[in-house]
Design an enzyme around this catalytic site. Structure first.
Site, PDB file in Angstrom:
ATOM      1  N   HIS A 188     -38.142 -98.930 -16.720  1.00 56.50           N
ATOM      2  CA  HIS A 188     -39.246 -99.811 -16.312  1.00 56.50           C
ATOM      3  C   HIS A 188     -39.817 -99.452 -14.959  1.00 56.50           C
ATOM      4  O   HIS A 188     -41.022 -99.437 -14.758  1.00 56.50           O
ATOM      5  CB  HIS A 188     -38.759-101.258 -16.267  1.00 56.50           C
ATOM      6  CG  HIS A 188     -38.423-101.762 -17.602  1.00 56.50           C
ATOM      7  ND1 HIS A 188     -37.146-102.050 -17.991  1.00 56.50           N
ATOM      8  CD2 HIS A 188     -39.208-101.977 -18.677  1.00 56.50           C
ATOM      9  CE1 HIS A 188     -37.156-102.436 -19.234  1.00 56.50           C
ATOM     10  NE2 HIS A 188     -38.389-102.401 -19.683  1.00 56.50           N
ATOM     11  N   GLU A 430     -41.308 -58.562 -10.674  1.00 61.15           N
ATOM     12  CA  GLU A 430     -40.550 -59.254  -9.635  1.00 61.15           C
ATOM     13  C   GLU A 430     -39.419 -58.398  -9.075  1.00 61.15           C
ATOM     14  O   GLU A 430     -38.601 -58.861  -8.291  1.00 61.15           O
ATOM     15  CB  GLU A 430     -40.018 -60.591 -10.162  1.00 61.15           C
ATOM     16  CG  GLU A 430     -39.247 -60.527 -11.445  1.00 61.15           C
ATOM     17  CD  GLU A 430     -38.873 -61.905 -11.992  1.00 61.15           C
ATOM     18  OE1 GLU A 430     -38.888 -62.900 -11.250  1.00 61.15           O
ATOM     19  OE2 GLU A 430     -38.554 -61.979 -13.201  1.00 61.15           O
ATOM     20  N   CYS A 501     -47.262 -65.881 -10.271  1.00 67.02           N
ATOM     21  CA  CYS A 501     -46.694 -67.203 -10.564  1.00 67.02           C
ATOM     22  C   CYS A 501     -45.565 -67.595  -9.611  1.00 67.02           C
ATOM     23  O   CYS A 501     -44.910 -68.608  -9.827  1.00 67.02           O
ATOM     24  CB  CYS A 501     -46.219 -67.282 -12.012  1.00 67.02           C
ATOM     25  SG  CYS A 501     -44.906 -66.131 -12.389  1.00 67.02           S
TER      26      CYS A 501
HETATM   27  C1  PEP Z   1     -40.479 -65.586  -9.295  1.00 63.36           C
HETATM   28  O1  PEP Z   1     -39.432 -64.937  -9.205  1.00 63.36           O
HETATM   29  O2  PEP Z   1     -41.431 -65.463  -8.494  1.00 63.36           O
HETATM   30  C2  PEP Z   1     -40.650 -66.555 -10.382  1.00 63.36           C
HETATM   31  C3  PEP Z   1     -41.805 -67.151 -10.570  1.00 63.36           C
HETATM   32  O3  PEP Z   1     -39.591 -66.835 -11.167  1.00 63.36           O
HETATM   33  P1  PEP Z   1     -38.351 -67.763 -10.762  1.00 63.36           P
HETATM   34  O4  PEP Z   1     -38.724 -68.491  -9.503  1.00 63.36           O
HETATM   35  O5  PEP Z   1     -38.126 -68.629 -11.944  1.00 63.36           O
HETATM   36  O6  PEP Z   1     -37.269 -66.748 -10.563  1.00 63.36           O
HETATM   37 MG    MG Z   2     -38.001 -64.747 -10.824  1.00 64.96          MG
END
Ligand code: PEP
Ligand code: MG
Length: 574
Positions: A188, A430, A501
């Site tokens: 709630h 990455e 990302c």
């Molecule tokens: C990153 O490594 O930049 C990424 C987006 O993945 P994570 O943060 O999940 O490792």
């Molecule tokens: Mg990553």
């Protein structure tokens, strides 16, 4: 203290602890039939008064709070539930218990029954049962229970759980936030707080008992944090965060439906990072154009065994169905490093971030990988899903992953199961080796997404989790910037899409620079989208290119930051 952030925003205020008036068992037994009849009559009268009270609250709320009205209807249903009456009357009649004792026991058992239900929504209804029980008890004996007094401004309510009558009848105008010990997203406190725009954190557990009346509390509903008696530095930090949040909310109103186009006409794609279908509403509320990173780890965590194909299919399908046909990039399992699965029994490693993780596990455990890929492929019928492989370090891994994908597709074809045969494939960039050989990798895939969180830690040899060396963790280090630029350039040369990302996508200092490098898509937590959109719509590509040219000549990240800050100040609208 960590709980579940169910209503975003930040408040700083004083704790007000709500304790329930617990009616105690009296142990009094009834002596004759006349007393039995009297107790049953008391029960019926108390229920009648309780129903009338709720009907009065409903009239007061009519037209203003649909969620609240629905909850009150549920309460009336419970109040008039024949089973509660049957059980209570039985205890009075057969066990000669007085009405208070009989009711306390019936409510206790019914609450437990609901709590034990697997369904999260139904389980949360135990609070309704407790609430009606308390109300009837109060009406049995008017000296029990008291109505709440008005709160001082900036009150933060601390409670075991919030019942509908607590939240609906309380004088809410001075309430700055809720934190509860119990509860999930459908509690709630969560529903009410969200509909009234008050930050709330639920499910804090027993830790919440540490809070004392009038303690100073910072409540971070966006991140599910409750901070007790913070030092002055933390208060200052959160005052700034609160300002940012409020500014963000204002921007949001203005920018939600404005496209992210620079002054000189370049459209930039702004997408969100999500961890499940439930996050999808936020994506669109904040003006996102899809999902640039769907982290799938959540589905694998907090359970006792690997999710089945069916469970995974439902998980991805939910996001697909809510995606309004905008692209959703689903990243395959990125476990290991900081994200462990207890049931997987991964051995402890000397260097977990450099160890058995992500695509390395998927390629080693093809059984798990095929299951995940089949589930994503099946869900691709319901939305524009794309598949992304994490932690790629060389061409061979992509080829192997694509072979496994082909196996998954063939298994579905054999089963006559539909999927998007042209599903796009991408990789996270990455690891430095991937960024340096981006030209080679680009020939293998449809898109790149740069994961600066890991790229930064691997390039600079700085553990992203280690507080002691956090100053060395620096995405503006020229080495990291060169790797990002190379990745973008190689993507363009090979005509593939490139996004980013990692957290850098939501850093306002990086926006102009990344546009200057030619980045096409920024993917971030949904709440950050309006901020970045504001910068994009205030900038131009020509200006961004010039900024980028100057930055790439600089040797030191401190200078880079100062320069980027000045550039932002020059153009910032707000
Ligand atoms: C990153 O490594 O930049 C990424 C987006 O993945 P994570 O943060 O999940 O490792
Ligand atoms: Mg990553």
């Amino acid at each position: 203290m960590k709980g579940i952030g169910v209503s975003p925003g930040i408040s700083i205020g004083k704790a007000f602890i709500i304790k329930k008036n617990e009616a105690a068992l009296t142990g009094i037994l009834l002596e004759n039939e006349a007393a039995v009849l009297l107790e049953i009559e008391k029960f019926d009268t108390a229920v009648k008064i309780s129903v009338e009270e709720i009907e009065t609250i409903k009239t007061q709320l009519a037209g203003s709070d649909e969620g609240g009205l629905e909850m009150l209807d549920v309460q009336v249903e419970f109040l008039t539930d024949p089973q509660i009456r049957v059980d209570t009357v039985k205890k009075i009649r057969e066990d000669k218990r007085n009405v208070q004792d009989a009711l306390i026991e019936v409510i206790r058992d019914t609450v437990q029954l609901f709590k034990n239900l697997d369904d999260e929504y139904l389980s949360a209804r135990s609070a309704d049962v407790q609430d009606i029980g308390d109300r009837i008890l109060k009406n049995l004996n008017s000296s029990m229970g008291s109505d709440m007094q008005p709160f001082e401004p900036d009150t933060i309510i601390i409670a075991d759980d919030m019942t509908p009558s607590d939240t609906l009848t309380m004088d809410i105008k001075n309430v700055a936030g809720f934190a509860t010990q119990a509860g999930g997203r459908t509690a709630h406190a969560a529903i009410i707080a969200k509909s009234r725009g008050i930050p709330a954190v639920v499910g804090c557990g027993m830790d919440l008992k540490m809070v004392q009346q009038d303690d100073i509390i910072i409540l971070d509903g966006s991140n599910g944090l409750v901070i007790i008696n913070p030092g002055p530095e933390t208060v200052e930090e959160y005052k700034i965060k609160r300002q940012e949040f409020l500014k963000n909310s204002e921007l949001l109103k203005k920018l939600k439906n404005v496209p992210a186009i620079t002054i000189d006409g370049k459209q930039i794609k702004l997408t969100a990072n999500i961890s499940g279908g439930d996050d999808m509403d936020d994506v669109f509320n904040y003006g996102g154009e899809g999902v640039g990173l769907f982290r799938t780890e959540l589905l694998y965590m907090g359970r006792k065994s690997f999710p089945t194909e069916e469970e995974q299919f439902e998980f991805y399908k939910k996001a697909a169905l809510k995606s309004k046909h905008k692209p959703v990039i689903v990243r395959t399992l990125d476990i290991g490093g900081d994200k462990q699965l207890s049931y997987f029994g991964l051995p402890a490693e000397q260097n977990p971030f450099l160890g058995y993780r992500a695509i390395r596990i998927s390629l080693d455990r093809k059984d798990l990988f095929v299951t995940q890929l089949k589930a994503i492929l099946r869900a691709s019928v319901f939305g524009d899903l794309k598949i992304m492989f994490p932690m790629i370090s060389n061409v061979q891994e992509i080829r192997e992953a694509k072979e496994v994908l082909a196996v998954a597709k063939n298994e579905l074809l054999d089963r006559n199961t539909e999927f998007n045969k042209k599903i796009e494939i991408g990789i996270m960039i990455e690891i430095p080796s991937a960024a340096i050989t981006a030209d080679m990798l680009a020939r293998e895939v449809d898109f790149f997404s740069i994961g600066t969180n890991d790229l930064c830690q691997y390039t600079l040899a700085v553990d992203r989790m280690n507080e002691k060396i956090k100053d060395l963790y620096d995405p503006f280090h020229p080495a990291v910037l060169r790797l990002i630029r190379n990745t973008i350039e190689q993507a363009h040369k090979n005509n593939i899409h490139v996004g980013l990302c990692g957290e850098m996508a939501s850093d306002p200092l990086a926006t102009l620079l990344l546009i200057g490098m030619g980045l096409e898509e920024f993917s971030m937590s949904a709440v950050s989208i309006p901020f970045i959109k504001n910068i994009i719509t205030s900038s131009s590509v020509s200006m961004a290119k010039e900024t980028c040219r100057k930055v790439m000549e600089m040797e030191n990240s401190q200078d880079i930051r100062v320069f980027l800050k000045e550039e932002n100040n020059k153009m910032f609208k707000v």
